[in-house]
Scaffold this active site. Structure first.
Site, PDB file in Angstrom:
ATOM      1  CB  CYS A  50      -4.706  -1.366   4.255  1.00 43.51           C
ATOM      2  SG  CYS A  50      -3.825  -1.278   5.826  1.00 43.51           S
TER       3      CYS A  50
ATOM      4  CE  LYS B 216      -7.527   1.503   3.243  1.00 50.46           C
ATOM      5  NZ  LYS B 216      -6.322   2.125   3.851  1.00 50.46           N
TER       6      LYS B 216
ATOM      7  CD  GLU C 100      -2.754   1.232   2.526  1.00 49.42           C
ATOM      8  OE1 GLU C 100      -2.372   0.702   3.585  1.00 49.42           O
ATOM      9  OE2 GLU C 100      -3.867   1.776   2.401  1.00 49.42           O
TER      10      GLU C 100
HETATM   11  N1  LIG Z   1      -3.960   1.460   7.376  1.00 46.74           N
HETATM   12  C1  LIG Z   1      -5.112   0.827   7.238  1.00 46.74           C
HETATM   13  O1  LIG Z   1      -5.825   1.016   6.269  1.00 46.74           O
HETATM   14  C2  LIG Z   1      -5.616  -0.149   8.236  1.00 46.74           C
HETATM   15  C3  LIG Z   1      -4.957  -0.326   9.539  1.00 46.74           C
HETATM   16  O2  LIG Z   1      -3.851   0.112   9.809  1.00 46.74           O
HETATM   17  C4  LIG Z   1      -5.748  -1.081  10.515  1.00 46.74           C
HETATM   18  O3  LIG Z   1      -6.845  -1.554  10.179  1.00 46.74           O
HETATM   19  O4  LIG Z   1      -5.302  -1.227  11.650  1.00 46.74           O
END
Ligand SMILES: NC(=O)CC(=O)C(=O)O
Length: 273
Positions: free
Chosen positions: A150, A109, A40
């Protein structure tokens, strides 16, 4: 299918990120990987203040670099994500390329990372980003692959939809942090893998303790039995794993929960194709 997860050391210099990504994707292909994923935000630091500054249109410079990486190395490439600008809105977007360098999928996302854990971490992606609205899968000669970014991994329904669409591997480029990483990162992957009896791979940036947002690292691959079959610490590295679609079928025959669901009592209902 040998896959490679590039746990890239992301800096504030976009050109350096693209160069390092180019080198590491090429190294992964030379090691025999057929599918390679970046993390990401592979070409910008992760943070709401950075998204407007680093955002690009699709197609654009980062898109072109990713396309060349896929073509020159003859791999399927999941291009991690980068901030995308489209019609005045920003998205956290993952582009997927086939070995000809053609984009075959684009995931924005879906679930924005808006959390507030007092004294630990507050992060509000929705301050600058808009959410995507589509499911993202693509075919390879080995199996169908589902993509999330994520925070998307925290939503079991998304993984269930991908399983119903016949994905045997889910890939989540993701940057958990020093609070949620140790607590939830591996647990979520093993949960998604076991519930849906498929492979789950996560790809983090390497940890930069000088950054405003410190990534947990620990890119990982979990098999359909729920076992971690590859993982790493937090430094820049390439993680390799073998994905065996036949093993997915084997586990599903041994413990046939997919056939045992009580559709007369509950169903998974989704509203987009
Ligand atoms: N960074 C993200 O999108 C998610 C994350 O860090 C978490 O769910 O904890």
């Amino acid at each position: 299918m040998k896959i490679a997860l590039v746990q890239l050391a992301v800096s504030a210099t976009k050109a350096d990120n693209l160069n390092r990504a180019t080198q590491l994707v090429s190294r992964a292909a030379k090691e025999g990987a057929k599918l390679v994923s970046l993390p990401e935000c592979f070409n910008s630091p992760y943070g709401t203040s950075y998204f407007p500054e680093y955002a690009e249109k699709i197609p654009g410079a980062s898109f072109d670099s990713l396309s060349s990486m896929a073509k020159e190395n003859q791999v399927y490439l999941i291009g991690g994500s980068f901030p995308e600008e489209d019609n005045g809105k920003l998205f956290n977007t993952c582009c997927v390329f086939n070995p000809k360098g053609e984009m075959i999928a684009k995931h924005r996302k879906i679930h924005l990372f808006d959390i507030d854990v007092p004294g630990k971490i507050r992060f509000q992606e929705s301050e600058t980003l808009s959410p995507g609205n589509s499911f993202t899968t693509f075919d390879t000669p080995y199996c169908k692959v589902g993509v999330g970014i994520c925070y998307d991994i925290r939503f079991p329904e998304l993984a269930q939809v991908y399983a119903k669409l016949n994905c045997k591997l889910l890939v989540y480029p993701g940057a958990f942090n020093m609070t949620t990483g140790p607590a939830h990162w591996e647990l979520l992957q093993r949960g998604r893998a076991l519930d849906n009896q498929l492979y789950v791979a996560t790809v983090s940036p390497a940890r930069d303790t000088g950054a405003k947002y410190v990534a947990w690292g620990h890119s990982t691959v979990v098999n359909p039995w729920g076992e971690v079959i590859a993982t790493t610490e937090h430094q820049e590295t390439i993680l390799y794993a073998d994905i065996d679609p036949a093993y997915v079928e084997e586990v599903r025959e041994q413990i046939p929960t997919r056939k045992q669901k009580r559709d007369d009592m509950y169903t998974l209902d989704w509203k987009k194709s």
